[in-house]
Structures are given as structure tokens and as C-alpha cells.
Design an enzyme around this catalytic site. Structure first.
Site, PDB file in Angstrom:
ATOM      1  N   ASN A 132       1.022  -1.121  -0.114  1.00  0.00           N
ATOM      2  CA  ASN A 132      -0.699  -0.221  -0.146  1.00  0.00           C
ATOM      3  C   ASN A 132       1.126   1.561   0.064  1.00  0.00           C
ATOM      4  O   ASN A 132       0.555   1.984  -0.887  1.00  0.00           O
ATOM      5  CB  ASN A 132      -0.822  -0.045   0.778  1.00  0.00           C
ATOM      6  CG  ASN A 132      -1.908  -0.847   0.671  1.00  0.00           C
ATOM      7  OD1 ASN A 132      -2.385  -1.309  -0.574  1.00  0.00           O
ATOM      8  ND2 ASN A 132      -3.015  -1.350   2.311  1.00  0.00           N
ATOM      9  N   GLU A 238      -7.818  -0.466   5.631  1.00  0.00           N
ATOM     10  CA  GLU A 238      -7.879   0.847   4.925  1.00  0.00           C
ATOM     11  C   GLU A 238      -6.572   0.192   4.214  1.00  0.00           C
ATOM     12  O   GLU A 238      -6.103  -0.575   4.069  1.00  0.00           O
ATOM     13  CB  GLU A 238      -7.346   1.660   6.093  1.00  0.00           C
ATOM     14  CG  GLU A 238      -8.428   2.249   6.736  1.00  0.00           C
ATOM     15  CD  GLU A 238      -9.505   2.788   5.732  1.00  0.00           C
ATOM     16  OE1 GLU A 238      -9.976   2.712   4.594  1.00  0.00           O
ATOM     17  OE2 GLU A 238     -10.933   3.214   6.411  1.00  0.00           O
ATOM     18  N   CYS A 239      -6.456   1.403   3.317  1.00  0.00           N
ATOM     19  CA  CYS A 239      -5.496   1.055   1.625  1.00  0.00           C
ATOM     20  C   CYS A 239      -3.765   1.493   2.027  1.00  0.00           C
ATOM     21  O   CYS A 239      -2.743   2.121   1.435  1.00  0.00           O
ATOM     22  CB  CYS A 239      -5.679   0.775   0.291  1.00  0.00           C
ATOM     23  SG  CYS A 239      -6.213   2.955   0.668  1.00  0.00           S
ATOM     24  N   GLY A 240      -4.345   2.227   3.193  1.00  0.00           N
ATOM     25  CA  GLY A 240      -3.146   3.680   3.829  1.00  0.00           C
ATOM     26  C   GLY A 240      -3.410   5.058   3.314  1.00  0.00           C
ATOM     27  O   GLY A 240      -3.216   5.950   3.970  1.00  0.00           O
TER      28      GLY A 240
END
Length: 244
Positions: A132, A238-240
């Protein structure tokens, strides 16, 4: 609500920034989504950008913000591993809504990353976070810098996950104002907006997907699963991009 000084707020510790924005957020909670966008354009500094993953409900925030501020740069961080349906959905919405699409990618190609690091998404939380960082976080940071962004709109909603349940309408992230106009919308409101404006869900919605990201870390919903469990093998939500 008075005008906010981004530079002054960035000098404060995170807790103090939250407190400094508390009164403004209390007022923003009383506004509808369109009102929040209009307020941000009147009171927060430009340049303005909107991020989108072109996921299940993406058409809502893309339409809403672009109607109020046409030609706003729309940032997509493309990992190279999106579903074919997603790439076609991007083309469809870009044409239909006349989006000013700005695509950002990692400095290393997907093939080069696999040669160097292997399949990071199969290497637990640490591998997913590295993936990510390379494919989402760094390209987004570069986009914000190159586009001189000071105010960033995004389509997050509290209902989507536990990690988003307490997010405010207005915050500061990555050194810029971040505005979440539809943060308090539920699934019914999303559906009603799409119907009202002749918009569609992502094509994979009809195949049982509640959330769509990369092909290798997205799972179709099955009975008993939460939306969070359909992404990143349930290890992360979350993907970051929306952390930190």
C-alpha cells in the site's frame, strides 16, 4: 464559522488540531453534503482535489463534488491490479461526468515490484502495508504535491467500517484539509442519490461485491461476512490513503 489557517493548524500537535476544528465540525454536521462542499470552497484554500478509487459507490461523490466545482482534479491511484470492470467503469464515469481525471502510479511497475519483493499482498500485514505504501500512499502524496492541493475531498462514510465510524467531516491529513461531504450517509441515501441522478453502482455490485479494490485482495461478500472482511483478507480495512 470562521476561516481556518492551514499553516497554523499544521504546526499544532494532532490532538490540538482536532480540538481546534471541533467547533467547525459541529457546524458542518448540521449541513447537508452539498452545503459542506460549498462551505469548503468558500472557506478553505485551493487548490482543491477529489480522490476516488472508482469503487462501488464512487459515482456519488464524483457527481456531487463535480457538479458544484466542475473540472476539479480527480485523483486515482492505479495499482495496475484493478478489476477489468473497474477500468471500464473509470472510462464510463470519466466520459459521463466529464471528469478531470489525474492518474498516479507507483514509480516501479507491478511486474518490477513482484520481481523485487514477491507478492507483497501474500506476506501478511507487513507485506500489505508495504504494498500500500508503494502503490497508494506514495502516489497520493505525489499527487497532492504536484497538484498544489490544500483541500482534499473524499467519499468516505462512517457506515463503511469501524475504522471510519468516528471520522469528522473536516480534518487535516498529509498536511492538507480533508473534507468528507457524505460521511454520515447510509446505504439507503446512497441508493436514492444514484437513482435520482441516473447513476450506477460499480458493475461488480450486482455480482455480490460490497467493496472493490485490487483483484488479489478483494473478496465477494458471503453470508456472515462484514464489509471489512471482503478486503485485505480481513487483516486491514484501509489501503493507507485514509490513515495517518
Amino acid at each position: 464559522m470562521s476561516k481556518l489557517d492551514l499553516n497554523a493548524l499544521n504546526e499544532l500537535p494532532k490532538v490540538d488540531r482536532i480540538l481546534a476544528l471541533a467547533e467547525t465540525n459541529a457546524e458542518l454536521e448540521k449541513l447537508d453534503a452539498e452545503g459542506r462542499v460549498a462551505w469548503a470552497l468558500d472557506n478553505l484554500p485551493g487548490e482543491y482535489v477529489l480522490s476516488s478509487s472508482f469503487g462501488i459507490q464512487a459515482a456519488v461523490s464524483l457527481h456531487l463534488v463535480n457538479q458544484i466545482h466542475p473540472d476539479i482534479p480527480v485523483i486515482l491511484t492505479d495499482t495496475g491490479y484493478l478489476f477489468p470492470e473497474t477500468y471500464r467503469f473509470i472510462d464510463e464515469l470519466t466520459d459521463k461526468l466529464k471528469l478531470n481525471l489525474k492518474v498516479y502510479r507507483a514509480t516501479e511497475s507491478a511486474a518490477w515490484q513482484e520481481a523485487r519483493y514477491g507478492k507483497l499482498w501474500e506476506q501478511g500485514v507487513e507485506g500489505i502495508e508495504k504494498y500500500n505504501d508503494i502503490n497508494k500512499v506514495e502516489p497520493m502524496n505525489r499527487a497532492l504535491k504536484e497538484l498544489n492541493a490544500q483541500t482534499w475531498f473524499a467519499g468516505l462514510r462512517r457506515e463503511q467500517s469501524g475504522s471510519r465510524a468516528n471520522l469528522p467531516v473536516l480534518a487535516i491529513q498529509r498536511g492538507v484539509f480533508k473534507v468528507l461531504p457524505i460521511i454520515d450517509w447510509d446505504n439507503r441515501t446512497i441508493y436514492q442519490y444514484l437513482q435520482k441522478h441516473g447513476l450506477k453502482y460499480h458493475p461488480l455490485w450486482d455480482e455480490g461485491y460490497l467493496s472493490v479494490g485490487d483483484t488479489h485482495t478483494t473478496r465477494k461478500w458471503e453470508p456472515g461476512m462484514s464489509e471489512e472482511e471482503t478486503r485485505f483478507f480481513g487483516l486491514k480495512r484501509e489501503c493507507g490513503l485514509h490513515e495517518g
